[in-house]
Design an enzyme around this catalytic site. Sequence first.
Site, PDB file in Angstrom:
ATOM      1  N   THR A 120       1.010  -1.030   0.224  1.00 56.16           N
ATOM      2  CA  THR A 120      -0.424   0.001  -0.492  1.00 56.16           C
ATOM      3  C   THR A 120       0.494   1.858  -0.005  1.00 56.16           C
ATOM      4  O   THR A 120       2.184   1.450   0.336  1.00 56.16           O
ATOM      5  CB  THR A 120      -0.755   0.102   1.299  1.00 56.16           C
ATOM      6  OG1 THR A 120      -0.939   1.368   1.375  1.00 56.16           O
ATOM      7  CG2 THR A 120      -0.180   0.114   2.709  1.00 56.16           C
ATOM      8  N   TYR A 144      -1.494   0.586   9.935  1.00 56.73           N
ATOM      9  CA  TYR A 144      -1.691  -0.061   8.688  1.00 56.73           C
ATOM     10  C   TYR A 144      -0.448  -0.083   7.900  1.00 56.73           C
ATOM     11  O   TYR A 144      -0.310  -1.157   7.497  1.00 56.73           O
ATOM     12  CB  TYR A 144      -2.912   0.722   8.025  1.00 56.73           C
ATOM     13  CG  TYR A 144      -3.507   0.459   6.618  1.00 56.73           C
ATOM     14  CD1 TYR A 144      -3.478  -1.828   5.451  1.00 56.73           C
ATOM     15  CD2 TYR A 144      -3.269   0.814   6.124  1.00 56.73           C
ATOM     16  CE1 TYR A 144      -3.689  -1.523   5.372  1.00 56.73           C
ATOM     17  CE2 TYR A 144      -3.356   0.546   4.715  1.00 56.73           C
ATOM     18  CZ  TYR A 144      -3.160  -1.059   4.070  1.00 56.73           C
ATOM     19  OH  TYR A 144      -3.874  -1.488   2.450  1.00 56.73           O
TER      20      TYR A 144
HETATM   21  C1  UD1 Z   1      -6.074   3.958   2.814  1.00 53.69           C
HETATM   22  C2  UD1 Z   1      -4.436   3.946   2.504  1.00 53.69           C
HETATM   23  C3  UD1 Z   1      -4.297   3.301   1.295  1.00 53.69           C
HETATM   24  C4  UD1 Z   1      -4.982   1.863   1.391  1.00 53.69           C
HETATM   25  C5  UD1 Z   1      -6.425   1.841   1.694  1.00 53.69           C
HETATM   26  C6  UD1 Z   1      -6.999   0.656   2.048  1.00 53.69           C
HETATM   27  C7  UD1 Z   1      -3.599   6.052   3.913  1.00 53.69           C
HETATM   28  C8  UD1 Z   1      -2.804   7.414   3.867  1.00 53.69           C
HETATM   29  N1  UD1 Z   1      -4.271   4.737   2.813  1.00 53.69           N
HETATM   30  O1  UD1 Z   1      -6.474   4.985   2.002  1.00 53.69           O
HETATM   31  O2  UD1 Z   1      -2.798   2.751   1.014  1.00 53.69           O
HETATM   32  O3  UD1 Z   1      -4.929   1.683   0.351  1.00 53.69           O
HETATM   33  O4  UD1 Z   1      -6.318   3.132   2.623  1.00 53.69           O
HETATM   34  O5  UD1 Z   1      -8.129   0.897   2.817  1.00 53.69           O
HETATM   35  O6  UD1 Z   1      -3.476   5.263   4.686  1.00 53.69           O
HETATM   36  N2  UD1 Z   1     -12.768  10.231   3.136  1.00 53.69           N
HETATM   37  C9  UD1 Z   1     -13.962  11.614   3.602  1.00 53.69           C
HETATM   38  N3  UD1 Z   1     -15.375  10.977   3.868  1.00 53.69           N
HETATM   39  C10 UD1 Z   1     -15.339   9.448   4.501  1.00 53.69           C
HETATM   40  C11 UD1 Z   1     -13.987   8.420   3.981  1.00 53.69           C
HETATM   41  C12 UD1 Z   1     -12.986   9.382   3.862  1.00 53.69           C
HETATM   42  O7  UD1 Z   1     -13.952  13.028   3.244  1.00 53.69           O
HETATM   43  O8  UD1 Z   1     -16.254   9.167   4.089  1.00 53.69           O
HETATM   44  C13 UD1 Z   1     -11.661  11.222   2.796  1.00 53.69           C
HETATM   45  C14 UD1 Z   1     -10.208  10.545   3.767  1.00 53.69           C
HETATM   46  O9  UD1 Z   1      -9.667  11.476   5.082  1.00 53.69           O
HETATM   47  C15 UD1 Z   1      -9.386  10.509   2.774  1.00 53.69           C
HETATM   48  C16 UD1 Z   1      -9.798  10.590   1.877  1.00 53.69           C
HETATM   49  O10 UD1 Z   1     -11.581  10.670   1.810  1.00 53.69           O
HETATM   50  O11 UD1 Z   1      -8.990  11.884   2.872  1.00 53.69           O
HETATM   51  C17 UD1 Z   1      -9.543   8.782   1.032  1.00 53.69           C
HETATM   52  O12 UD1 Z   1     -10.407   7.839   2.375  1.00 53.69           O
HETATM   53  P1  UD1 Z   1     -10.205   5.839   2.337  1.00 53.69           P
HETATM   54  O13 UD1 Z   1     -11.462   6.074   1.077  1.00 53.69           O
HETATM   55  O14 UD1 Z   1     -11.124   5.641   3.531  1.00 53.69           O
HETATM   56  O15 UD1 Z   1      -9.107   6.172   1.457  1.00 53.69           O
HETATM   57  P2  UD1 Z   1      -7.642   6.108   2.387  1.00 53.69           P
HETATM   58  O16 UD1 Z   1      -7.435   6.386   3.952  1.00 53.69           O
HETATM   59  O17 UD1 Z   1      -7.009   7.104   1.024  1.00 53.69           O
END
Ligand code: UD1
Length: 337
Positions: A120, A144
């Site tokens: 990842t 993670y």
């Molecule tokens: C994370 C990992 C990524 C991994 C993935 C697997 C990190 C930085 N990234 O992705 O490497 O492959 O998990 O699960 O550790 N968000 C909102 N509202 C929501 C959901 C998400 O604002 O309800 C935002 C989050 O804060 C983030 C972005 O959307 O900034 C993407 O989030 P998400 O889709 O959960 O993925 P990551 O956490 O970036």
Amino acid sequence: MLCGLRVLVTGGAGYVGSHVALRLLEAGAEVVVLDDLSTGHPWAVLGAPLVVADVGDRKRLRALLQSGRFDALVHLAARIWVGESVRDPDGYYLANAARAFLLFGEAARAGVRCVVHSSTAAVYGEPADGPLDEEAPLLPINPYGASKMMAERALADIARAHGQRYAILRYFNVAGADPEARIGEATPNNTHLIKVALEAALGLRPELAIHGTDYPTPDGTCIRDYIHVEDLAAAHVLALRALAEGERRLVLNCGYGRGFSVREVVDMVERVTGRRLPVVEGPRRAGDPAVLVAACQRIRDRLGWRPRFDDLAVIVATAWRWEQRLQARFGRRRRTR
Ligand code: UD1
């Protein structure tokens, strides 16, 4: 392309794993899926035998590896939630590091020659500036990412000791679904942005919270590099082919090299679904870096990988089609399993 290659796919009943298993089968491999169904689904395994067992069950694993005479292991079984990993670090180190150590060691001793490991972008942590290439230091900022980094390191050492070939694929943000909508993301209580947004569009969630609007980015929300799961699955097939043809070691970012902010994703979901989302602005989520974008030249150079779905509209559209099918099939039951 992979004719007759015998491949064990762990986590093959999960979101990414089911797409990878399908593409491997289509490329001519003989696939066996190993999955404990903790988050995966038997219906997601299309055309391959499914062994329901825990990767950490050494006895069963050994028996499977011995009877299977596998040429290759593709290891995707893992826990993947950043927020959850902050609350349950030991659970993540056990699932993603300790189980991987055990699996890699057993596979090496059983004579498996090639290993593709799903890693990842979270191994990089909070990047300094600009897109991240594979030589960037590994400084994970959540359990993670740290657990995945440990698995990477163990694989490198075990592979060296046993003369195995291996590929480490560092996924950026995986999204989208099978263009025919046969499989897609169906993990309960999912927290991924596009999934949550589509569930909100369907009325399955009362709101979509933007986690933080005060990041040092143009619109204040986090920026991520979203890659379509089909292009990611294709990368696994190409990586395995390269290993089978003699490549010894590959460490590759899997992304498109272009980032979208949370607000841009929300806008795209509204455009594709034609629905207004119940957006609320909330605080930052622990463990989230501001920007994560891949430098992705290496995978193109080394594997000849050419993405086919490098378009946020297509990513969201395929995910939307899948989400509607999931809703039609399981209705509200799927939220609780
Ligand atoms: C994370 C990992 C990524 C991994 C993935 C697997 C990190 C930085 N990234 O992705 O490497 O492959 O998990 O699960 O550790 N968000 C909102 N509202 C929501 C959901 C998400 O604002 O309800 C935002 C989050 O804060 C983030 C972005 O959307 O900034 C993407 O989030 P998400 O889709 O959960 O993925 P990551 O956490 O970036």
